[in-house]
Design an enzyme around this catalytic site. Sequence first.
Site, PDB file in Angstrom:
ATOM      1  N   SER A  26       0.863  -1.184   0.000  1.00 43.62           N
ATOM      2  CA  SER A  26       0.000   0.000   0.000  1.00 43.62           C
ATOM      3  C   SER A  26       0.901   1.236   0.000  1.00 43.62           C
ATOM      4  O   SER A  26       2.117   1.137   0.229  1.00 43.62           O
ATOM      5  CB  SER A  26      -0.881  -0.001   1.248  1.00 43.62           C
ATOM      6  OG  SER A  26      -0.049   0.150   2.378  1.00 43.62           O
ATOM      7  N   GLU A 177      -4.692 -15.508   1.946  1.00 47.14           N
ATOM      8  CA  GLU A 177      -3.472 -15.366   2.744  1.00 47.14           C
ATOM      9  C   GLU A 177      -3.790 -15.139   4.220  1.00 47.14           C
ATOM     10  O   GLU A 177      -4.067 -14.020   4.628  1.00 47.14           O
ATOM     11  CB  GLU A 177      -2.641 -14.183   2.229  1.00 47.14           C
ATOM     12  CG  GLU A 177      -1.342 -13.994   3.025  1.00 47.14           C
ATOM     13  CD  GLU A 177      -0.524 -12.776   2.597  1.00 47.14           C
ATOM     14  OE1 GLU A 177      -1.061 -11.902   1.894  1.00 47.14           O
ATOM     15  OE2 GLU A 177       0.638 -12.683   3.014  1.00 47.14           O
ATOM     16  N   LYS A 219      -1.817 -18.717   0.138  1.00 50.43           N
ATOM     17  CA  LYS A 219      -0.550 -18.042   0.446  1.00 50.43           C
ATOM     18  C   LYS A 219      -0.344 -18.197   1.943  1.00 50.43           C
ATOM     19  O   LYS A 219      -1.079 -17.620   2.748  1.00 50.43           O
ATOM     20  CB  LYS A 219      -0.620 -16.566   0.041  1.00 50.43           C
ATOM     21  CG  LYS A 219       0.621 -15.771   0.442  1.00 50.43           C
ATOM     22  CD  LYS A 219       0.799 -14.533  -0.413  1.00 50.43           C
ATOM     23  CE  LYS A 219       1.971 -13.698   0.085  1.00 50.43           C
ATOM     24  NZ  LYS A 219       2.363 -12.658  -0.873  1.00 50.43           N
TER      25      LYS A 219
HETATM   26  P1  13P Z   1       6.479 -10.475   2.416  1.00 49.63           P
HETATM   27  O1  13P Z   1       7.052 -11.598   1.599  1.00 49.63           O
HETATM   28  O2  13P Z   1       7.356  -9.275   2.493  1.00 49.63           O
HETATM   29  O3  13P Z   1       5.932 -10.940   3.728  1.00 49.63           O
HETATM   30  O4  13P Z   1       5.225  -9.930   1.592  1.00 49.63           O
HETATM   31  C1  13P Z   1       4.349 -10.820   1.020  1.00 49.63           C
HETATM   32  C2  13P Z   1       2.991 -10.266   1.051  1.00 49.63           C
HETATM   33  O5  13P Z   1       2.360 -10.119   0.033  1.00 49.63           O
HETATM   34  C3  13P Z   1       2.412  -9.938   2.346  1.00 49.63           C
HETATM   35  O6  13P Z   1       1.064  -9.781   2.192  1.00 49.63           O
END
Ligand code: 13P
Length: 334
Positions: A26, A177, A219
């Site tokens: 963001s 995620e 994820k």
């Molecule tokens: P990081 O790999 O820096 O944790 O970021 C991945 C991501 O998309 C977090 O939502």
Amino acid sequence: MSIDQLADTAQAMVAAGKGIIAIDESTNTIAKRFQGVGVENSEENRRAYREMLLTTPGLGEHISGAILYDETLRQKTRDGVPFATVMAKAGIIPGIKVDKGPQALAGFPGELVTEGLDGLRDRLKEYAKLGARFAKWRAVITIGDDIPSGNCIESNCHALARYAALCQETGLVPMVEPEVLMDGEHDIEVCYEVTEVTLRSLFGALYEHNVLLEGTILKASMVVSGKDCPDQAGVEEVADATLRCLKTTVPAVLPGIVFLSGGQSDRDATAHLDAMNRMGPHPWPLSFSYGRAMQSAALKIWGANIAANVADAQKMVHARARDNGMAALGQWNG
Ligand code: 13P
């Protein structure tokens, strides 16, 4: 959009030896990253930085897709080509972060719930028109004294399932995620327990909401020791615990699992993925969707001279993509 098309996209996202680059920070988050290397957080600098990443020569050799932020999906290269078009030409599937970020969960101090469901159906339709083929929603689970609560986990998984169902209605593959944060002094067993409960709740909610698992990507966060835990689990232990946790919670029909890096060092993120794949075969391809562990080294190079260092920064992006792509095959020679 047919079920087959969703499944095809999901499978392409986890094609052998390829993973995702997450560049969906963001405006507030990229401000922190830019501040770290002394770059002003202007719209033009954000555009130029993302152009550098997305036009890395040969990126599509190891990268199947990229997650963008709303602003980025609407931006163009300096020559006026929309990023989504550049990506499609390079064989990189455009994705979009669609949540509106975590907010304090009322009644549950210290816990967060991700917002963004209101109006999501219309936003997804627009993103699809702009070229997105998958969409990400990140829920945040915090470990601490007496947390996470069951209510925090259920509220977040309910939102993930509602977003995932809306994505599939629009023909976008949901990348769900649920991130269990690394922050804290807890040991790896605690992380295992929290991750297990979270994934059980998530797949229960996806089932209740009629989400097609064949057209969904998970994820996941790895099962690791808390960042401030004095006893840090080694690479093999992390790989083994993460695999056990995933095998007991994630249906085999899922097309693939990609990991976030979550604050791990570049080397750890690659070594953990590589170790897991060396322990295979597994029910699903295991790959990466790293943000920081794909970008940090390149951002440092680019930030030192944003006009002159584009080619050097791109070499680093390609090197990180290659290393992680090899780790996705269990063939990284660290
Ligand atoms: P990081 O790999 O820096 O944790 O970021 C991945 C991501 O998309 C977090 O939502």
